[in-house]
Design an enzyme around this catalytic site. Structure first.
Site: not given
Ligand code: BG6
Length: 511
Positions: A202-203, A265
């Site tokens: 979950d980045h 997230h």
């Molecule tokens: C991803 C989603 O997990 O997170 C995307 O699948 C989204 O839809 C992205 O655009 C957003 O990541 P960040 O790090 O740019 O906020």
């Protein structure tokens, strides 16, 4: 000796924590190497780690995909992605050393021969690059292929940990599309890999500012005494994007905002905001506390009044006119996929009883911003005239996850002048103003943690399943209740989302 002196005594702390941890001998295999994620995030992050000296000298990267590429073609693809997306400067000597470890294996996921070749490639790398038998398999592919790939890896003897070597698997979301599919997916993975060898990405958990939620709460005396229902009125967690779905129709349609962002997230952000202090920051203690919060989450009874969803219509983005979701390539005119979702959750425990947590996310909104805003109750008594406090709202602590990373504390202050007039002011902490180091990308941190075998920042399968348990009834309810409401691109979402908060005497923040 005072506790603080004990902690800084070098004799009691044999490992100097200022020295970054470098991964030991190892390699990584990426499935889905031709996809967007690999190109924009994974390959640049690997280069950035190499550039920061955090990868072992013999680190090797194997790409596996359905392309007729030789090793050099793969190296060219990685090169272009690094030049375009890496965070750190390009250095020839780093690049050359890294590129010597690139290999490409062409094949389908059900192709025995390709997996036999993969095994051979890995054994060769162990011999010529000294990767020591340690390999991580990164599944950046749609989950419907997970079973095929892990089955093949197992059949070809690629998944066995031998003494002093490791094999790990890294999986990208979506972790299923509901509880049942998530459980199935977990069964597939756990049939082959031990729980400690499965790393679910979950980045958001790799973002500096997200980790800072725990630092702020538990390293300070200031916040924790008021972090409860005696003082907090409500919490708003927002992940807003100004972009549309881009070229991701295939992934996004049928998935939608709630599954794409809230299930992972936002529920993780909520868990970090609401959890109790863990006994330590090891994986077990963190999971235990997050799990307790998730177990206490309750859904309101009236989902018609406490949830909202929308779909972007034509409007504006970045000063140009744009079409709506239904005009996007490969989206059917009848699609009911939501691109905006807002829900209200409660946490049924002593600390949070009665405090709503509002979670919202959307595409093509007014601007890109992710934040956790804790809104405090008003002072029980204001010894001022009504006119003096007309412009005073609730005190708030806003953790700005991105962009413009930092923390803002909003409180009332006297406006200079002869009258007593009180207005909201902001006290700001910005990362850029306090630290000279730039924050690493989330994927740098997470890939390094996989290679180091450090699991605290990866959700366990119980957390994933619990998040689906929370979300499934909402998604089912929506499926039975018509189409999402349209909202013009460039605005802050559907009117029903505003109404949802207005009914409770509150309003969404306009960050
Ligand atoms: C991803 C989603 O997990 O997170 C995307 O699948 C989204 O839809 C992205 O655009 C957003 O990541 P960040 O790090 O740019 O906020």
């Amino acid at each position: 000796m005072s506790p603080s002196r004990a902690r800084t005594n070098p004799l009691r702390d044999p490992q100097d924590r200022r020295l970054p941890k470098v991964a030991g001998p190892c390699g990584m295999v990426i499935f889905g190497v031709t996809g967007d994620l690999a190109r924009k995030k994974l390959m640049p992050a690997i280069y950035d780690l190499a550039n920061r000296g955090l990868l072992p000298p013999g680190f090797s990267l194997v790409g596996f995909a359905r392309r007729d590429w030789a090793d050099q073609d793969f190296a060219k693809v990685v090169h272009d992605s690094v030049r375009e997306h890496a965070r750190t400067e390009f250095r020839e000597e780093v690049w050359h050393q890294l590129a010597e470890g690139f290999r490409f294996v062409p094949g389908e996921f059900d192709d025995d021969q390709a997996f036999a070749q993969l095994k051979q490639t890995i054994e060769d790398l162990d011999r010529v690059r000294g990767t020591g038998g340690n390999h991580a398999f990164y599944l950046s592919i749609p989950p419907r292929y997970f079973g095929d790939v892990v089955g093949q890896l197992q059949e070809h003897g690629l998944t066995e940990d031998r003494p002093d070597t490791w094999r790990r698997v890294v999986v990208e979301k979506p972790f299923g599309s509901d509880l049942a599919t998530a459980q199935k997916l977990n069964e597939t993975l756990s049939g082959v890999f031990s729980p400690e060898s499965v790393f679910r990405i979950d980045h958001y958990l790799g973002k500096e500012t997200v980790q800072n939620i725990l630092a702020m709460r538990f390293a300070n005396m200031l916040f924790e005494p008021i972090w409860n229902s005696n003082y907090v009125d409500h919490v708003q967690i927002t992940m807003a994007e100004d972009i549309g779905i881009g070229g991701r129709a295939g992934y996004y349609d049928g998935i939608g905002a709630a599954r794409d962002v809230i299930q992972n997230h936002l529920i993780q952000l909520m868990a970090l905001t609401a959890m109790e202090e863990p006994t330590s920051f090891d994986a077990r203690s963190l999971h235990l506390e997050k799990q307790k919060v998730l177990d206490s989450v309750v859904l309101p009874r009236r989902l018609d009044l406490t949830t909202a969803r929308g779909q972007y219509a034509a409007g504006w983005a970045g000063g140009v006119q744009v079409g709506g979701y239904l005009d996007e390539p490969d989206i059917a005119a009848t699609s009911t996929t939501e691109t905006y979702a807002a829900i209200r959750l409660g946490v049924d425990n002593r600390r949070w009883s009665g405090v709503p947590f509002y979670l919202r996310t959307g595409k093509r909104l007014g601007r890109r911003v992710t934040e956790v805003a804790v809104s405090f109750k008003r002072a029980p008594h204001l010894p001022f005239s009504q006119a003096a406090v007309e412009d005073l709202s609730h005190n708030a602590l806003v953790i700005r996850v991105q962009p413009d990373e930092g923390v803002t504390l909003r409180f009332g202050s006297k406006v200079p002048g002869t009258q007593m007039e009180i207005r909201d002011v902001n006290m700001d902490f910005a990362y850029g103003g306090s630290f000279t180091e730039a924050s690493p990308e989330a994927y740098e941190r997470l890939i390094l943690d996989v290679l180091l075998g450090e699991p605290p920042l990866f959700p366990r399968h119980e957390e994933v399943e619990q998040s689906w348990r929370i979300l499934d009834p909402i998604i089912d309810y929506w499926a039975d209740h018509g189409r999402p409401e349209q909202y013009p691109s460039g605005t802050w979402g559907p009117a029903s989302a505003d109404a949802m908060l207005a009914r409770e005497g509150r309003a969404w923040r306009r960050p």
